[in-house]
Design an enzyme around this catalytic site. Structure first.
Site, PDB file in Angstrom:
ATOM      1  N   ALA A   1     -38.251  -4.033  15.746  1.00  0.00           N
ATOM      2  CA  ALA A   1     -39.224  -3.748  14.689  1.00  0.00           C
ATOM      3  C   ALA A   1     -39.516  -2.253  14.667  1.00  0.00           C
ATOM      4  CB  ALA A   1     -40.516  -4.526  14.940  1.00  0.00           C
TER       5      ALA A   1
ATOM      6  N   LYS B   1     -31.656  -6.114  31.544  1.00  0.00           N
ATOM      7  CA  LYS B   1     -31.851  -5.316  30.330  1.00  0.00           C
ATOM      8  C   LYS B   1     -31.986  -3.840  30.693  1.00  0.00           C
ATOM      9  CE  LYS B   1     -34.109  -5.229  25.894  1.00  0.00           C
ATOM     10  NZ  LYS B   1     -35.303  -4.470  25.604  1.00  0.00           N
TER      11      LYS B   1
ATOM     12  N   ARG C   1     -59.320   5.089  14.302  1.00  0.00           N
ATOM     13  CA  ARG C   1     -58.214   4.152  14.006  1.00  0.00           C
ATOM     14  C   ARG C   1     -58.730   2.900  13.298  1.00  0.00           C
ATOM     15  NH1 ARG C   1     -53.978   5.409  12.820  1.00  0.00           N
ATOM     16  NH2 ARG C   1     -52.806   3.643  13.610  1.00  0.00           N
TER      17      ARG C   1
HETATM   18  P1  NAD Z   1     -45.163   1.611  19.333  1.00  0.00           P
HETATM   19  O1  NAD Z   1     -45.252   3.033  19.736  1.00  0.00           O
HETATM   20  O2  NAD Z   1     -44.668   1.294  17.952  1.00  0.00           O
HETATM   21  O3  NAD Z   1     -46.574   0.902  19.501  1.00  0.00           O
HETATM   22  C1  NAD Z   1     -47.431   1.137  20.580  1.00  0.00           C
HETATM   23  C2  NAD Z   1     -48.850   1.148  20.043  1.00  0.00           C
HETATM   24  O4  NAD Z   1     -49.755   1.142  21.137  1.00  0.00           O
HETATM   25  C3  NAD Z   1     -49.162   2.391  19.199  1.00  0.00           C
HETATM   26  O5  NAD Z   1     -49.736   1.972  17.979  1.00  0.00           O
HETATM   27  C4  NAD Z   1     -50.172   3.138  20.048  1.00  0.00           C
HETATM   28  O6  NAD Z   1     -51.109   3.874  19.281  1.00  0.00           O
HETATM   29  C5  NAD Z   1     -50.837   1.974  20.771  1.00  0.00           C
HETATM   30  N1  NAD Z   1     -51.595   2.375  21.963  1.00  0.00           N
HETATM   31  C6  NAD Z   1     -51.181   3.138  23.005  1.00  0.00           C
HETATM   32  N2  NAD Z   1     -52.185   3.293  23.901  1.00  0.00           N
HETATM   33  C7  NAD Z   1     -53.246   2.621  23.391  1.00  0.00           C
HETATM   34  C8  NAD Z   1     -54.578   2.424  23.852  1.00  0.00           C
HETATM   35  N3  NAD Z   1     -55.012   2.972  24.998  1.00  0.00           N
HETATM   36  N4  NAD Z   1     -55.419   1.674  23.107  1.00  0.00           N
HETATM   37  C9  NAD Z   1     -55.000   1.134  21.931  1.00  0.00           C
HETATM   38  N5  NAD Z   1     -53.738   1.285  21.449  1.00  0.00           N
HETATM   39  C10 NAD Z   1     -52.876   2.026  22.181  1.00  0.00           C
HETATM   40  O7  NAD Z   1     -44.254   0.897  20.423  1.00  0.00           O
HETATM   41  P2  NAD Z   1     -43.310  -0.381  20.250  1.00  0.00           P
HETATM   42  O8  NAD Z   1     -42.022   0.030  19.612  1.00  0.00           O
HETATM   43  O9  NAD Z   1     -44.074  -1.516  19.664  1.00  0.00           O
HETATM   44  O10 NAD Z   1     -42.956  -0.667  21.776  1.00  0.00           O
HETATM   45  C11 NAD Z   1     -43.825  -1.324  22.680  1.00  0.00           C
HETATM   46  C12 NAD Z   1     -42.989  -1.702  23.901  1.00  0.00           C
HETATM   47  O11 NAD Z   1     -42.024  -2.673  23.480  1.00  0.00           O
HETATM   48  C13 NAD Z   1     -42.174  -0.526  24.469  1.00  0.00           C
HETATM   49  O12 NAD Z   1     -42.102  -0.619  25.851  1.00  0.00           O
HETATM   50  C14 NAD Z   1     -40.794  -0.713  23.850  1.00  0.00           C
HETATM   51  O13 NAD Z   1     -39.742  -0.161  24.619  1.00  0.00           O
HETATM   52  C15 NAD Z   1     -40.707  -2.238  23.813  1.00  0.00           C
HETATM   53  N6  NAD Z   1     -39.768  -2.759  22.809  1.00  0.00           N
HETATM   54  C16 NAD Z   1     -39.837  -2.330  21.521  1.00  0.00           C
HETATM   55  C17 NAD Z   1     -38.947  -2.856  20.590  1.00  0.00           C
HETATM   56  C18 NAD Z   1     -38.999  -2.442  19.129  1.00  0.00           C
HETATM   57  O14 NAD Z   1     -38.107  -2.844  18.373  1.00  0.00           O
HETATM   58  N7  NAD Z   1     -39.968  -1.697  18.684  1.00  0.00           N
HETATM   59  C19 NAD Z   1     -38.002  -3.819  20.988  1.00  0.00           C
HETATM   60  C20 NAD Z   1     -37.976  -4.245  22.326  1.00  0.00           C
HETATM   61  C21 NAD Z   1     -38.870  -3.697  23.234  1.00  0.00           C
HETATM   62  O1  KPL Z   2     -31.560  -2.345  23.847  1.00  0.00           O
HETATM   63  C1  KPL Z   2     -30.858  -1.465  23.450  1.00  0.00           C
HETATM   64  C2  KPL Z   2     -31.536  -0.206  23.039  1.00  0.00           C
HETATM   65  O2  KPL Z   2     -31.044   0.512  22.164  1.00  0.00           O
HETATM   66  O3  KPL Z   2     -32.601   0.060  23.606  1.00  0.00           O
HETATM   67  C3  KPL Z   2     -29.363  -1.633  23.442  1.00  0.00           C
HETATM   68  C4  KPL Z   2     -28.875  -1.969  22.065  1.00  0.00           C
HETATM   69  C5  KPL Z   2     -28.986  -2.770  24.365  1.00  0.00           C
HETATM   70  C6  KPL Z   2     -28.654  -0.435  23.969  1.00  0.00           C
HETATM   71  O4  KPL Z   2     -29.005  -0.212  25.293  1.00  0.00           O
END
Ligand code: NAD
Ligand code: KPL
Length: 306
Positions: free
Chosen positions: A132, A185, A38
């Site tokens: 994102a 949430k 990576r």
């Molecule tokens: P993602 O899958 O895009 O990113 C996670 C990263 O962690 C990946 O690149 C993966 O390779 C890396 N990873 C996993 N294990 C690893 C390790 N042992 N060493 C190094 N890297 C490692 O996930 P995300 O969308 O960024 O989500 C992260 C958290 O945030 C989740 O719980 C998600 O539900 C929450 N979240 C995401 C969003 C969003 O819009 N993406 C919004 C709100 C909450």
């Molecule tokens: O956070 C959300 C998701 O899609 O994970 C909303 C928009 C609140 C729906 O539960």
């Protein structure tokens, strides 16, 4: 200015969103990647790219693997809930005494598991509504403005580095009730996301399944009240309805995970609620039924049921 390094574990969507904004503000950031492969892939990309409103910015943020020996004082854990414990275990020997961990996972359950692994450091829970996604390896699109609540479960004082988040333009607030926020949430996600997966629909289409949504909300309110989170239960039905309408055209995050063949965080969402309900002797037949249907649904698509 405080020059403590920001180590970021997990260069996925949210990890990259935080890393690029912190680095853009001139703050010192280190990405922690899984392994040498990576690291090589990252080097060949020439940095991490932030795509914000069509503007691309590539930042050559220094990166290292989990095996590096640089001590860690402040760590943002930005991997999925099901990866958090293993990821933190892999860097645990690098954590300095008095280190701080920011746990950015959705749902509940993973935060306590991580905190149990590293009792000598301060764990700060983060609840984020920012959006994102990755449009390429090491490239992130800032898709939805939102907010970040940070807090700990020991009623600790706000850390003095929060002004660094302001400097980086990361909207945030220290919360004295972070568990209420995470539970709220979680409840919203449980009332909406599984049904969008099972009905294979957008959030707004749930208006045609109102009785089903309301029945889940009834049980969620009961579970929240029984497990000591009554604040998170207040006005839940109305808020679920409001979110369904406000995000009517969107597909929920769980729908998108399943549609794109990605593992979901079921165990930390509906799974966590059902487990807590059982531990408190709270009858939640609807939630348990939806959980089983969801597990069958994802397994039928070749995805893990946990
Ligand atoms: P993602 O899958 O895009 O990113 C996670 C990263 O962690 C990946 O690149 C993966 O390779 C890396 N990873 C996993 N294990 C690893 C390790 N042992 N060493 C190094 N890297 C490692 O996930 P995300 O969308 O960024 O989500 C992260 C958290 O945030 C989740 O719980 C998600 O539900 C929450 N979240 C995401 C969003 C969003 O819009 N993406 C919004 C709100 C909450
Ligand atoms: O956070 C959300 C998701 O899609 O994970 C909303 C928009 C609140 C729906 O539960």
């Amino acid at each position: 200015m405080n020059t403590t390094l920001w180590h970021i574990l997990g260069a996925g969507s949210l990890g990259s969103l935080w890393a690029t904004r912190l680095a853009r503000a001139g703050l010192p950031v280190r990405l922690i990647l899984r392994d040498a492969t990576r690291l090589g892939a990252y080097a060949s990309k020439g940095g991490l790219t932030l795509n914000e409103q069509g503007q691309h910015l590539t930042l050559d943020i220094p990166a290292q693997t989990v095996d590096d020996d640089e001590p860690i004082q402040r760590l943002l854990v930005a991997c999925k809930a099901y990866d958090a414990e293993r990821a933190v275990k892999s860097i645990a020997p690098r954590l300095k005494a008095g280190a701080e961990l920011l746990l950015l996972q959705n749902g509940l359950g993973s935060q306590d598991a991580v905190a149990g692994l590293v009792p000598h450091v301060r764990c700060i829970f983060v609840s984020s509504t920012e959006g994102a996604f990755r449009d390429a390896d090491f490239s992130v699109v800032f898709a939805g403005k939102g907010f970040n609540w940070l807090g700990d479960t020991q009623s600790g004082a706000a850390p003095d580095w929060l002004d660094e988040l302001s400097l980086a333009g990361i909207p945030h607030q220290w919360s004295s009730d972070i568990l209420d926020r995470l539970w709220r949430k979680l409840a919203l996600n449980c009332a909406i996301n599984p049904l969008t997966v099972l009905h294979e629909c957008r959030n707004g289409d749930l208006l045609q399944h109102r009785e089903e949504v309301d029945a889940l909300c009834d049980e969620l309110v009961q579970v929240l009240k029984t497990c000591g989170q009554p604040e998170a239960a207040i006005g839940l039905h109305a808020e679920v309805n409001r979110v369904i309408q406000a995000t009517a055209a969107n597909y929920s995050s769980m729908y998108q995970d399943v549609a794109q063949g990605r593992r979901t965080e079921i165990s930390y969402l509906l799974g966590h609620v059902c487990n807590v309900a059982r531990q408190h002797g709270c009858h939640a037949p609807g939630l348990n039924r939806i959980r089983e249907q969801l597990i069958d649904h994802v397994r039928a698509r070749g995805l893990p049921g946990d």
